[in-house]
Write an enzyme that holds these catalytic residues in place. Structure first.
Site, PDB file in Angstrom:
ATOM      1  NE  ARG A  40      -1.742   1.965   3.480  1.00  0.00           N
ATOM      2  CZ  ARG A  40      -1.494   1.845   4.783  1.00  0.00           C
ATOM      3  NH1 ARG A  40      -1.983   0.847   5.478  1.00  0.00           N
ATOM      4  NH2 ARG A  40      -0.728   2.727   5.408  1.00  0.00           N
ATOM      5  CG  HIS A  65      -6.001   2.268   6.533  1.00  0.00           C
ATOM      6  ND1 HIS A  65      -6.125   0.969   6.087  1.00  0.00           N
ATOM      7  CD2 HIS A  65      -7.172   2.571   7.132  1.00  0.00           C
ATOM      8  CE1 HIS A  65      -7.324   0.509   6.415  1.00  0.00           C
ATOM      9  NE2 HIS A  65      -7.982   1.459   7.045  1.00  0.00           N
ATOM     10  CE1 TYR A 119       1.127   2.639   9.067  1.00  0.00           C
ATOM     11  CE2 TYR A 119      -0.106   4.396  10.159  1.00  0.00           C
ATOM     12  CZ  TYR A 119       0.049   3.521   9.099  1.00  0.00           C
ATOM     13  OH  TYR A 119      -0.849   3.536   8.071  1.00  0.00           O
TER      14      TYR A 119
HETATM   15  C1  LIG Z   1     -14.212  -5.981  12.002  1.00  0.00           C
HETATM   16  C2  LIG Z   1     -13.450  -4.713  11.815  1.00  0.00           C
HETATM   17  N1  LIG Z   1     -12.480  -4.395  12.689  1.00  0.00           N
HETATM   18  C3  LIG Z   1     -11.773  -3.240  12.525  1.00  0.00           C
HETATM   19  C4  LIG Z   1     -12.059  -2.403  11.479  1.00  0.00           C
HETATM   20  C5  LIG Z   1     -11.237  -1.137  11.253  1.00  0.00           C
HETATM   21  N2  LIG Z   1     -10.389  -1.404  10.112  1.00  0.00           N
HETATM   22  C6  LIG Z   1     -10.724  -0.970   8.872  1.00  0.00           C
HETATM   23  S1  LIG Z   1      -9.618  -1.443   7.727  1.00  0.00           S
HETATM   24  C7  LIG Z   1      -8.650  -2.202   8.876  1.00  0.00           C
HETATM   25  C8  LIG Z   1      -7.372  -2.883   8.470  1.00  0.00           C
HETATM   26  C9  LIG Z   1      -7.580  -3.901   7.419  1.00  0.00           C
HETATM   27  O1  LIG Z   1      -6.339  -4.379   6.989  1.00  0.00           O
HETATM   28  P1  LIG Z   1      -6.240  -5.378   5.792  1.00  0.00           P
HETATM   29  O2  LIG Z   1      -7.200  -6.492   5.963  1.00  0.00           O
HETATM   30  O3  LIG Z   1      -4.798  -5.731   5.666  1.00  0.00           O
HETATM   31  O4  LIG Z   1      -6.748  -4.539   4.537  1.00  0.00           O
HETATM   32  P2  LIG Z   1      -6.101  -3.180   3.929  1.00  0.00           P
HETATM   33  O5  LIG Z   1      -6.727  -2.051   4.652  1.00  0.00           O
HETATM   34  O6  LIG Z   1      -4.641  -3.240   4.134  1.00  0.00           O
HETATM   35  O7  LIG Z   1      -6.485  -3.210   2.495  1.00  0.00           O
HETATM   36  C10 LIG Z   1      -9.202  -2.084  10.134  1.00  0.00           C
HETATM   37  C11 LIG Z   1      -8.601  -2.653  11.359  1.00  0.00           C
HETATM   38  C12 LIG Z   1     -13.099  -2.754  10.606  1.00  0.00           C
HETATM   39  N3  LIG Z   1     -13.426  -2.005   9.556  1.00  0.00           N
HETATM   40  N4  LIG Z   1     -13.771  -3.935  10.781  1.00  0.00           N
END
Ligand SMILES: Cc1ncc(C[n+]2csc(CCOP(=O)(O)OP(=O)(O)O)c2C)c(N)n1
Ligand SMILES: [Mg+2]
Length: 366
Positions: free
Chosen positions: A258, A262, A271
């Site tokens: 990425r 985020h 971070y």
């Molecule tokens: C169940 C849940 N927990 C926490 C969140 C907050 N949250 C949104 S995206 C994210 C990280 C997701 O990481 P990843 O699966 O690696 O996907 P990326 O964002 O890197 O595409 C979090 C913790 C959420 N949306 N849903």
């Protein structure tokens, strides 16, 4: 009885075809025809430009929030290109480019990020699901849809996307366990972009790869260079054909990065080391593929110019359509919770209506 090692049957491979220096492994090159290659590039470039536009629109206050794709174009375009229209595609929340390929109007994608619930309605005739923000909540649907295809005796398959962070969720585990046991025609793509907001990949699992998780579910796994569109395409194509032939699901780990924040509410400089980002900038999937296409004689400056013009027009039309559809009725905040509104809310709504009219904040026809 002597102790013995257990032989695990699962196949686990690693695939890279076009490396970060632009070197192609001739023996693995799928040698796709010029039109197909050019379409791949068009879609990757569309994804890049759409992403830039959405980020700008958020900064200008024209949409609410946005989760950038930059760096992950090859993963999503390479994966979905092998699907048929009747197959199902289940996105997470960073797959807008794949959605454009699947036929979503650009305006609808913008509507979602603009906060309009209309952006969640899948356009008629497209076998996709809306964006799933609750991490990995889309995974049981991937398995369920694939299982439905199997029960109905269809040869359609389901492809689902999830992030590296999503692999730590129960939903991921449940979906893959069930998919393995029932041998459903599903392709699970992990877009491993190394980060889940501020949590690095090394904190998601003690495993060396995410692909090896496949072994625990009794299915095949493959790790691909997610910034190499040819490798992603080949791995996805093989998994799709396998699923279609009734030979069960596959887990694909696409190793990517990425490059941006985020979401627009995040500051990654807090971070992660900028040197890490610099390293991955050099592995950008677009210039790498562009170099390959130029060498193959499929792409030149003039073709790129033409593509840029087409994409600009596509995006402009999408933005215009979005902005024209954006008449806000603030009274909508009362609309969607109750079928029969309780009297106290009804009173509030009437009072709100009066106040809006008094302030001249409603158009005459509203
Ligand atoms: C169940 C849940 N927990 C926490 C969140 C907050 N949250 C949104 S995206 C994210 C990280 C997701 O990481 P990843 O699966 O690696 O996907 P990326 O964002 O890197 O595409 C979090 C913790 C959420 N949306 N849903
Ligand atoms: Mg991630």
């Amino acid at each position: 009885v002597p102790r013995k090692n257990i032989k695990i049957e699962t196949k686990l491979e690693k695939l890279s075809i076009l490396d970060e220096h632009g070197q192609v492994d001739e023996s693995l090159d799928p040698k796709l025809d010029g039109d197909k290659l050019l379409y791949m590039y068009r879609m990757m470039l569309t994804t890049r430009r759409l992403d830039e536009r959405l980020l700008n629109m958020q900064r200008q206050g024209r949409i609410g929030t946005y989760a950038p794709i930059r760096g992950q174009e090859a993963t999503q375009i390479g994966a979905v290109l092998g699907l048929r229209k009747s197959d199902w595609f289940i996105q997470a929340f960073r797959e807008a480019g794949a959605c454009v390929h699947r036929g979503w109007p650009v305006s609808k994608i913008i509507q979602f990020w603009g906060g309009y619930e209309e952006g969640c309605a899948v356009p008629e005739g497209i076998n996709d699901a809306p964006i799933a923000v609750p991490v990995a909540s889309q995974m049981p649907h991937v398995t369920g849809l694939a299982w439905a295809m199997k029960i109905k005796g269809k040869d359609d398959v389901t492809m689902g996307f999830v992030g590296d962070g999503g692999t730590s969720e129960g939903d991921f585990h449940e979906a893959l366990t069930f998919a393995g046991v029932f041998k459903v025609p599903a392709i699970f793509v992990i877009a491993n972009n190394q980060w889940a907001i501020s949590i690095p990949r090394t904190r998601q699992t003690a495993c060396r790869t995410l692909a090896q998780k496949a072994a625990g579910y009794g299915i095949d796994g493959i790790q691909v260079d997610g910034n190499d569109v040819l490798a992603v395409y080949v791995a996805a194509q093989e998994a799709i054909e396998k699923a279609r032939a009734g030979r069960g699901p596959t887990l694909i780990e696409a190793v990517t990065y990425r490059l941006a924040m985020h979401t627009t509410a995040d500051d990654p400089t807090k971070y992660r080391d900028p040197k890490e980002v610099e390293k991955w900038e050099k592995r950008d999937p677009l210039p790498r593929f562009e170099g390959y296409l130029r060498k193959r004689g499929v792409l030149d400056d003039k073709t790129i110019e033409g593509l840029e013009t087409d994409i600009k027009e596509l995006l402009k039309a999408g933005v215009d359509e979005y902005e024209a559809s954006r008449e806000v009725d603030p009274r909508d905040c009362f609309k969607f919770l109750y079928n029969d509104m309780p009297p106290e809310l009804e009173a509030q709504r009437a009072e709100f209506d009066l106040a809006l009219r008094r302030e001249g904040l409603l158009a005459d026809h509203q």
